[in-house]
Design a protein around this motif. Sequence first.
Motif, PDB file in Angstrom:
ATOM      1  N   ARG A   1      -0.872  -1.298  -4.571  1.00 49.96           N
ATOM      2  CA  ARG A   1      -2.059  -0.430  -4.588  1.00 49.96           C
ATOM      3  C   ARG A   1      -1.634   0.997  -4.265  1.00 49.96           C
ATOM      4  NH1 ARG A   1      -5.721  -3.929  -0.559  1.00 49.96           N
ATOM      5  NH2 ARG A   1      -5.494  -5.914  -1.653  1.00 49.96           N
TER       6      ARG A   1
ATOM      7  N   GLN B   1      -7.269  -4.014   5.695  1.00 46.54           N
ATOM      8  CA  GLN B   1      -6.629  -5.108   4.966  1.00 46.54           C
ATOM      9  C   GLN B   1      -6.002  -6.046   5.989  1.00 46.54           C
ATOM     10  OE1 GLN B   1      -6.263  -6.018   1.501  1.00 46.54           O
ATOM     11  NE2 GLN B   1      -5.702  -7.833   2.716  1.00 46.54           N
TER      12      GLN B   1
ATOM     13  N   CYS C   1      -3.193   4.746  -1.499  1.00 43.83           N
ATOM     14  CA  CYS C   1      -3.753   4.100  -0.311  1.00 43.83           C
ATOM     15  C   CYS C   1      -2.922   4.516   0.899  1.00 43.83           C
ATOM     16  CB  CYS C   1      -3.699   2.580  -0.453  1.00 43.83           C
ATOM     17  SG  CYS C   1      -4.823   1.983  -1.721  1.00 43.83           S
TER      18      CYS C   1
ATOM     19  N   TYR D   1      -6.699   1.581   6.292  1.00 46.01           N
ATOM     20  CA  TYR D   1      -6.185   2.579   5.350  1.00 46.01           C
ATOM     21  C   TYR D   1      -7.318   3.247   4.595  1.00 46.01           C
ATOM     22  CZ  TYR D   1      -6.894  -0.723   1.400  1.00 46.01           C
ATOM     23  OH  TYR D   1      -7.438  -1.562   0.457  1.00 46.01           O
TER      24      TYR D   1
ATOM     25  N   ARG E   1     -10.742   1.392   4.755  1.00 41.79           N
ATOM     26  CA  ARG E   1     -10.781  -0.064   4.574  1.00 41.79           C
ATOM     27  C   ARG E   1      -9.863  -0.727   5.591  1.00 41.79           C
ATOM     28  NH1 ARG E   1     -12.946  -1.796  -0.111  1.00 41.79           N
ATOM     29  NH2 ARG E   1     -13.392  -0.211  -1.664  1.00 41.79           N
TER      30      ARG E   1
ATOM     31  N   GLN F   1       0.828   5.563  -0.382  1.00 43.95           N
ATOM     32  CA  GLN F   1      -0.075   6.727  -0.395  1.00 43.95           C
ATOM     33  C   GLN F   1       0.054   7.565  -1.667  1.00 43.95           C
ATOM     34  OE1 GLN F   1       0.941   9.310   2.908  1.00 43.95           O
ATOM     35  NE2 GLN F   1       3.110   9.194   2.412  1.00 43.95           N
TER      36      GLN F   1
ATOM     37  N   LEU G   1       0.855  -1.187   0.000  1.00 40.55           N
ATOM     38  CA  LEU G   1       0.000   0.000   0.000  1.00 40.55           C
ATOM     39  C   LEU G   1       0.894   1.241   0.000  1.00 40.55           C
ATOM     40  CD1 LEU G   1      -2.655  -0.982   2.709  1.00 40.55           C
ATOM     41  CD2 LEU G   1      -2.780  -1.304   0.235  1.00 40.55           C
TER      42      LEU G   1
ATOM     43  N   ASP H   1      -8.519   4.304   0.919  1.00 45.75           N
ATOM     44  CA  ASP H   1      -8.196   3.959  -0.467  1.00 45.75           C
ATOM     45  C   ASP H   1      -8.229   5.206  -1.355  1.00 45.75           C
ATOM     46  OD1 ASP H   1     -10.794   4.520  -1.210  1.00 45.75           O
ATOM     47  OD2 ASP H   1     -11.381   2.420  -1.515  1.00 45.75           O
ATOM     48  N   GLU H   2      -8.056   4.991  -2.658  1.00 45.90           N
ATOM     49  CA  GLU H   2      -7.924   6.145  -3.563  1.00 45.90           C
ATOM     50  C   GLU H   2      -9.167   7.029  -3.586  1.00 45.90           C
ATOM     51  OE1 GLU H   2      -7.325   4.667  -7.517  1.00 45.90           O
ATOM     52  OE2 GLU H   2      -8.735   3.032  -7.190  1.00 45.90           O
TER      53      GLU H   2
END
Lengths: 533, 160
Positions: A232, A263, A235, A253, A261, A36, A34, A255-256
């Motif tokens: 990803r 994980q 994120c 986290y 979410r 950012q 992940l 997400d875009e």
Amino acid sequence: MSEDIVDVLIVGAGASGAAVAWSLADTKMRIVCLEQGGWTNPSDYPSTGVDWENRHWGSFGIDPNQRGRETDYPINGSNSPIAVANFNAVGGSTILYAGHFPRFHPSDFRVKSLDGVADDWPIDYEILEPYYDENDRMMGVSGLEGDPAYPPKPQIMPPLPLGKSGQTLAKGFNSLGWHWWPSDTAIATEDYDGRGKCINLGGCYTGCAQGAKASSDITYWPHAIRAGVELRTHCRVREVTVDDNDFATGVTYFDENGVERHQRAEVVILACNGVGTPRLLLNSTSPRFPNGLANRSGLVGKNLMFHPYALIVGVFPDELDGYKGPGVCIWSQEFYETDESRGYLRGFTFECTRGRGVVGTALTGLGYGHIPWGSGHHAAYRKLHNRIAGMSAICEDFPEEHNTVTLDPDLKDSNGIPCPKIDYTVSENSEKMLQFAIERATEVLKASGATDILTECPIAHGGWHLMGTARMGTDPERSVVNEWGRCHDVKNMFVVDGSTFVTSAGVNPTRTIQALALYVADSMKKRLTNLFD
Amino acid sequence: MTNSQELIATESLSDSHCLVLNSLLDTMIPPDSTLSIPGAGDPAIVERIVKSIRVGALQQVSEGLNEVEALTHESSGLRFVECDQAEREECFHSYGLAQRSFIRTLGSIAIHCYYTDPRVMESLEMEPRPPFPQGFELEQGDWSLLDPVRERPKIYRNIP
Ligand SMILES: Cc1cc2nc3c(=O)[nH]c(=O)nc-3n(C[C@H](O)[C@H](O)[C@H](O)COP(=O)(O)OP(=O)(O)OC[C@H]3O[C@@H](n4cnc5c(N)ncnc54)[C@H](O)[C@@H]3O)c2cc1C
């Protein structure tokens, strides 16, 4: 919303995250990273425009507060004379790094035994050597064999050209009988692994449009993704979650789309750099870890090391390389090892710089009073154009617990996540070393023919090396991770970025950060059946 | 913490401010006919400078331009734009304008725009083009300079 469990979850896709992802990929485990930031497009890099120096102060600036991209997080640096410099994207700060790529020396891992200062590392040069070699192949290192300042190391590509600037400075070093050598660089001097060779664009620190500079988005990542790692982007991880047995269960986290979410993961690896990793750990509080995750030692965020830098440049009578070619050029380690008669312990590397662009030259001239506004402007400018070269001194910084990354009570990023605050002072040892370095640099610049000497100390925007904030060690009370990167307090969580550094050495850190990441990955692979024992 | 993407539109400075700005920029970086280069007050350069002033700095610059006008009028009874180069420079230096924060802001923008103007780059024997994709030539240099260093014994420290 919770997602399927993955075997390994890596946070951060910079220098270390890329290396660890690639190395673990051959296990065929399900690995997700992940990050950012997003992918950068080389055609957006400043060197594709005439105004490249201007754009360096904009969206490709080194200061996240000034740059202010959506993918950045602000950092409160008001209590530090040195500001953090970074980049948040696939490739991390290597997008902007200069690619000066020295290794640590054997002595750097033993400063307590040798010089009675700081601490020894729980590992040594010999352990890291094969990982240095592997990383050199993956990144593509240029350099010349035979440097008397180092144990032998393989040469992969020839060094960058000396150019006019390198030759001029080399003559100065020779006249004083001081060590110099062409710098090892993470810049390809031949076509390498699908990347074009260096064509001397200059401005490496704004991103390399040619792809010759080894940023990890174009070295490790394509290989890791081909081998099955899922990356990803956009994120941003808020916290690492844990269960009642002190095991990490995954991360929360955004997400875009800004959706929160969770994980789940069997193993979590942090690769957010020496500021981002302690920030994440300190943000990950829970009843069992009220002071931040993996922080029972109280050392998360402490012992921040930057490498205080001094910049020393001279004005030369003849034209040098100026804006042409990578900034990095030759190095000198004449004053690397401890000599107590100098009044301080440990030492520094001179990283020589070829020159600067037209805008940089004019701003330097104005800043130092060498160029006036008004009628004398043009004549004075022409005395500096392509005539400035010199060096920076990278001084070894000691781990001191009062130099910290903590959470700012008010500052938040665009997802509302608390942001880091830096408290840092330049130590007395560093002050003396910086002063000594300026005096020696002045000497060698004059010996090279420079007339005027300009200095900046410490370089205020030079917090580009971020180390020590989750240090490595065998004693859980005096360190955050063990001798192979696993958190003492959370047995399925690892740290692979510069946070784990015990000491900083007097060289740029990234080659060692990546070698350590490969070493941690290999240590994990060797223990796959009893990784959590 | 400003966002570097925020720029202002050209029309956000008044006409009278623009006139003072042109003269001020030409005072700071004057044209030079022997070098065949424009001053920073050249219309094409000013246009780029104005476009580069961030929203946050606009007011600072406008106030600074008012101050320049007021100071000139106080000392000579003239408007800044009516003065010749020598008089404008005299005013600039005697009032220590170089130290004012609006001049620092404006000066830095002016330098960025001026030194990337094709006419200025050509006068410095540079091709007015981006570094990429052509790149530049760098001479290899004389590697025999390394001979004395090669002769040195190792300088790294042994570990007991
Ligand atoms: C201008 C500049 C010049 C430099 N020059 C040199 C040099 O010449 N030689 C050298 O050795 N080093 C140099 N460096 C330093 C070098 O870039 C770093 O040492 C190296 O990139 C650190 O690797 P890392 O993996 O620890 O962190 P980074 O490469 O910084 O990567 C960390 C990544 O983690 C991501 N991240 C952080 N927090 C989160 C979160 N909560 N959620 C999701 N993602 C997150 C970030 O977005 C970032 O992409 C330079 C750095 C700069 C800025």
